[in-house]
Design a protein around this motif. Sequence first.
Motif, mmCIF file in Angstrom:
data_model
loop_
_atom_site.group_PDB
_atom_site.id
_atom_site.type_symbol
_atom_site.label_atom_id
_atom_site.label_comp_id
_atom_site.label_asym_id
_atom_site.label_seq_id
_atom_site.Cartn_x
_atom_site.Cartn_y
_atom_site.Cartn_z
ATOM 1 N N ALA A 97 126.235 67.378 67.131
ATOM 2 C CA ALA A 97 126.386 66.159 67.938
ATOM 3 C C ALA A 97 125.075 65.815 68.641
ATOM 4 O O ALA A 97 124.673 64.647 68.697
ATOM 5 N N LEU A 98 124.404 66.829 69.180
ATOM 6 C CA LEU A 98 123.112 66.593 69.820
ATOM 7 C C LEU A 98 122.089 66.118 68.795
ATOM 8 O O LEU A 98 121.269 65.231 69.074
ATOM 9 N N ALA A 99 122.150 66.704 67.596
ATOM 10 C CA ALA A 99 121.234 66.298 66.529
ATOM 11 C C ALA A 99 121.471 64.851 66.116
ATOM 12 O O ALA A 99 120.525 64.127 65.788
ATOM 13 N N VAL A 100 122.728 64.417 66.141
ATOM 14 C CA VAL A 100 123.043 63.022 65.816
ATOM 15 C C VAL A 100 122.334 62.081 66.794
ATOM 16 O O VAL A 100 121.749 61.060 66.393
ATOM 17 N N GLY A 101 122.359 62.426 68.071
ATOM 18 C CA GLY A 101 121.661 61.607 69.064
ATOM 19 C C GLY A 101 120.169 61.553 68.800
ATOM 20 O O GLY A 101 119.551 60.480 68.859
ATOM 21 N N VAL A 102 119.579 62.710 68.478
ATOM 22 C CA VAL A 102 118.138 62.772 68.198
ATOM 23 C C VAL A 102 117.794 61.950 66.965
ATOM 24 O O VAL A 102 116.794 61.212 66.948
ATOM 25 N N VAL A 103 118.626 62.055 65.923
ATOM 26 C CA VAL A 103 118.371 61.309 64.684
ATOM 27 C C VAL A 103 118.446 59.802 64.936
ATOM 28 O O VAL A 103 117.637 59.031 64.396
#
Length: 313
Positions: A97-103
């Motif tokens: 989920a955090l990676a989705v925000g970064v992407v």
Amino acid sequence: MSSRTKVWFSENGALVALVVLAVALSLLSSDFLSVSNLLNVGVQAAVTAILAFGATFVIITAGIDLSVGSVAALSAITLAYLSTTSGLPWPLATVIALAVGVVCGLANAALIAYGKLPPFIATLAMLGIARGLALVISQGSPIAMPDAVSHVGDTIGGYLPIPVIVMVVMGLIAAVILNRTYPGRAMYAIGGNEEAARLSGIKVNRQKLVTYALSGGFAAVAGIVLASRLASAQPQAAAGYELDAIAAVVIGGASLSGGKGRAFGTFVGALILAVLRNGLNLLSVSAFWQQVVIGVVIALAVLVDTLRRRSSN
């Protein structure tokens, strides 16, 4: 008034305004200064402040990010879907989920830095994309959060709200990035004069990737905190929060023209918005009039910034 005092008031005007506002509301309502109400103000400010810390990075570079509210919702939906519906362990789902925000932030930066789109257009497009994906994944319905993550919305010892702790931690991280790291110094340089920053050896496009990735990552944290408070991830959550985040940054003393802004100022700006809403609720002011008051405060903050820039030229 000495020049040093003038400089202090110029840099800490938002803090002075917060103190004056708190004193006024304490005189108008006996409930305002109660411990429970002040903690409630902190909880109300938490999500906006976390979003605003990420937006601070972008605004310092003279950019704008309209997608943070939608990215927050998409990140929370991703966490809830993977852990509840797909059965993925919640720690791994949280990382994704955090990676989705970064992407999402990286996608914004790529459109801006390499696609040469204006930040307003690029992030407006991401606002629609992220919100649409949240609705597609959830099929328009809330998804329950895993119990372990829902505890983020609880209090420690039934007293100290965890969202407030998360807000403070994220604020400290933002302050360290801005004041103690190369990307932070590069943000100020790019916002001050992008061409001069490029000529001085700063990889402007690379730093924009870092800047918008941080904004997306902070938005993901805010989305998780909001969903934990609601005990469910909702596809329409955080709608309009991007405007509150930008307002908090500007009220906190940042300049929309770039090159100026502090994490502490943003924190104070978010508190001002939360205190205003809380105080107006205590005074039984209509929600419609509350919007009018908030709008006037934002307009005044931008006007002060404009006048300050004109006087410095």
